[in-house]
Write an enzyme that holds these catalytic residues in place. Structure first.
Site, mmCIF file in Angstrom:
data_model
loop_
_atom_site.group_PDB
_atom_site.id
_atom_site.type_symbol
_atom_site.label_atom_id
_atom_site.label_comp_id
_atom_site.label_asym_id
_atom_site.label_seq_id
_atom_site.Cartn_x
_atom_site.Cartn_y
_atom_site.Cartn_z
ATOM 1 N N GLU A 88 1.080 -1.087 0.104
ATOM 2 C CA GLU A 88 -0.572 0.141 -0.068
ATOM 3 C C GLU A 88 1.076 1.280 -0.262
ATOM 4 O O GLU A 88 1.791 1.163 1.001
ATOM 5 C CB GLU A 88 -0.615 0.206 0.805
ATOM 6 C CG GLU A 88 -2.388 1.364 0.996
ATOM 7 C CD GLU A 88 -2.941 0.669 2.181
ATOM 8 O OE1 GLU A 88 -3.734 -0.220 2.508
ATOM 9 O OE2 GLU A 88 -2.997 2.322 2.892
ATOM 10 N N LYS A 281 -7.388 -1.831 11.081
ATOM 11 C CA LYS A 281 -6.902 -1.916 10.096
ATOM 12 C C LYS A 281 -6.065 -0.663 9.893
ATOM 13 O O LYS A 281 -5.115 -1.563 9.394
ATOM 14 C CB LYS A 281 -8.162 -1.461 8.127
ATOM 15 C CG LYS A 281 -7.686 -1.967 6.875
ATOM 16 C CD LYS A 281 -7.150 -1.383 6.658
ATOM 17 C CE LYS A 281 -6.349 -1.720 4.991
ATOM 18 N NZ LYS A 281 -5.529 -0.733 4.429
ATOM 19 N N ASP A 297 4.793 -14.360 11.584
ATOM 20 C CA ASP A 297 2.955 -14.937 10.598
ATOM 21 C C ASP A 297 2.473 -13.837 11.416
ATOM 22 O O ASP A 297 1.671 -13.779 12.655
ATOM 23 C CB ASP A 297 2.882 -16.123 12.188
ATOM 24 C CG ASP A 297 1.566 -16.341 11.146
ATOM 25 O OD1 ASP A 297 1.043 -16.034 10.853
ATOM 26 O OD2 ASP A 297 1.499 -17.893 11.873
ATOM 27 N N HIS A 394 -3.205 10.314 0.283
ATOM 28 C CA HIS A 394 -3.256 8.958 -0.227
ATOM 29 C C HIS A 394 -2.675 9.111 -1.400
ATOM 30 O O HIS A 394 -2.087 8.397 -1.854
ATOM 31 C CB HIS A 394 -4.199 8.368 0.033
ATOM 32 C CG HIS A 394 -4.362 7.114 1.603
ATOM 33 N ND1 HIS A 394 -5.655 6.566 1.428
ATOM 34 C CD2 HIS A 394 -3.671 7.026 2.231
ATOM 35 C CE1 HIS A 394 -5.555 5.917 2.244
ATOM 36 N NE2 HIS A 394 -4.054 6.648 3.545
HETATM 37 C C1 MEV Z 1 -6.123 2.772 4.525
HETATM 38 O O1 MEV Z 1 -5.486 1.755 4.575
HETATM 39 C C2 MEV Z 1 -5.383 2.992 6.381
HETATM 40 C C3 MEV Z 1 -7.261 4.171 6.827
HETATM 41 O O2 MEV Z 1 -8.414 4.262 6.135
HETATM 42 C C4 MEV Z 1 -6.906 4.101 7.987
HETATM 43 C C5 MEV Z 1 -7.722 4.767 8.959
HETATM 44 O O3 MEV Z 1 -8.682 6.127 8.644
HETATM 45 O O4 MEV Z 1 -7.812 5.033 10.321
HETATM 46 C C6 MEV Z 1 -6.450 5.316 6.196
#
Ligand code: MEV
Length: 450
Positions: A88, A281, A297, A394
């Site tokens: 990513e 995430k 792992d 991003h």
């Molecule tokens: C993207 O991989 C992760 C985010 O969505 C985490 C978040 O929203 O805190 C930017």
């Protein structure tokens, strides 16, 4: 595409090249091109290639992921350059930015709270439960003796079996009991060690129960012996803190406003599972990338972290924030079961390089590094989300991916990166700007560039 004969028996017995031939001829429209692509990913050193082939069964190719590094992680007074294997685009940049930010404010403080791992013999028993309790208490020395050969090395390193306890789980399922065994596995993740010990103990349990006067009349069936990937007793905490005024990064944000909104964003993830999943995430972006780079792992770590996040019955944030008496504090508490010996650590050359770049840490030190990486990632995400919005950063990183898809030259990349420096590079706009630069027509579907 030919899809005539997709069933095959004995595939695993074929040679690697026969597997590649079968795969490409049965599944691809251009088998030669597929074979050439696979060959182009082969390692030049045959021995290294063979080692990679033998990590799993039915290997046909190497699958590349970028290995990046995030420098300037100050953790417990020591500076680390943290290796991250991830696809990513914005993750490494975000980690590096947070690391630099906190380096100038005292860095991360990581503390390992405990390192105990747990495994279970899951079994059913239909006889007298109190006789079973007496039996398990009596046979503890036999259970330990059965594992002596396996635990000898671990014991010299200060690890081994910590406790063996009978758990009556009959309220959850008829006749269900467990032997819950606690382990200390030092610098190894310990999965094979734990499973081997459990299987040896299960043999003793079965035999003793069948011959003990109190339990012999009941039927004891061992269903399975397996470690638990939920490791709530193998926990690390990492924290950053600074005076509110020190949150000023020169961008002109109001630090009080920033801290208030940031804390609210964390609170939302503490109370709202929909947000907690995305929040966590993002944390796992930082955690998994280092787990993978160091040969650990990531599925086990993911399983543990998400179970931990829902330990009170609701899925919640793994990070927390407080703003008290003019001080901003932000911390994470996560279960991380890691190894720095065994497994891939001695087999994968890039894992060895990654561990060496970290100064060859032991498992506890690595827990502290990885927890800090997760916290850094979450700090970067929340900072962006509560200020500029996430898409700016991003899409900036994504710009290069779009330009690579368009097969832009280095000169075109440089020009278009400069052009988009103060703009959000949405796909259509990048395509349009690229076409303008090349002097070619903009595809109708891509719309008009601003
Ligand atoms: C993207 O991989 C992760 C985010 O969505 C985490 C978040 O929203 O805190 C930017």
């Amino acid at each position: 595409m030919k899809r005539s004969n997709l069933q095959i028996r004995g595939f695993s017995k074929l040679s690697k090249s026969a597997k590649i031939t079968w795969l490409t001829e049965q599944h691809l429209s251009n088998p030669e091109q597929g074979q050439a692509l696979i060959a182009s990913y082969d390692h030049a050193d045959e021995a290294v290639q063979k080692r990679h082939d033998e990590f799993i069964e039915n290997t046909v190719a190497n699958y590349y992921l970028p290995l990046g590094v995030a420098p300037n992680f100050l953790i417990n007074g020591q500076v680390y350059t943290v290796p991250m294997a991830i696809e990513e685009s914005s993750v490494v940049a975000a980690a590096a930015k947070s690391a630099q930010f906190w380096m100038d404010r005292g860095g991360f403080v990581s503390t390992v709270l405990s390192t105990t791992k747990i495994g279970h013999i899951h079994f059913t028993f239909t006889g007298d439960a109190s006789a079973l309790t007496t039996l398990v208490a009596r046979i503890q020395p036999e259970l330990l003796a059965a594992t002596e050969g396996i635990t000898a090395n671990m014991r010299t390193r200060g690890g081994g079996i910590l406790s063996i306890e009978l758990k009556d789980r009959r309220t959850a399922m008829d006749d269900y009991f467990q032997l819950e065994v606690r382990f200390e596995t030092r610098d190894s993740m310990g999965a094979n060690f734990i499973n081997s010990c459990l299987e040896e103990m299960a043999k003793v349990l079965r035999l003793e129960a069948a011959t003990d006067a109190g339990t012999a009349s009941g039927d004891l069936e061992v269903v399975m012996c397996i470690l638990s990937n939920y490791t709530p007793e193998c926990i690390v905490r990492s924290e950053v803190r600074c005076a509110l005024e020190d949150l000023d990064d020169g961008s002109g944000v109001d630090v009080h406003e920033f801290a208030r909104k940031f804390q609210r964003a964390v609170r939302i993830a503490e109370v709202e599972p929909y947000r907690a999943a995305t929040h966590n995430k993002g944390i796992m972006n930082g955690i998994d990338a280092v787990v993978l780079a160091t040969g650990n792992d990531f599925r086990a770590v993911e399983a543990a972290c998400h179970t931990y996040a829902s330990r009170d019955g609701q899925y919640r944030s793994l990070t927390h924030c407080s703003v008290d008496n003019g001080e901003f504090r932000f911390w994470i508490e996560v279960p991380l079961s890691l190894g720095t010996v065994g497994g891939l650590t001695k087999l994968h050359p890039l894992v060895q390089l990654a561990l060496e770049a970290l100064g060859n840490p032991g498992a506890e030190e690595l827990m502290g590094i990885i927890a800090a990486s997760g916290l850094a990632q979450n700090f970067a995400a929340l900072r962006a989300l509560t200020t500029t919005g996430i898409q700016k950063g991003h899409m900036k990183m994504h710009l290069l991916n779009i330009l690579n898809q368009l097969e832009a030259t280095d000169a075109e990349k440089a020009e278009l990166t400069a052009f988009f420096a103060d703009k959000v590079p949405h796909h259509a706009e990048v395509v349009a700007a690229f076409c303008r630069l090349r002097g070619i027509p903009v595809p109708a579907a891509e719309g008009v560039a601003r």
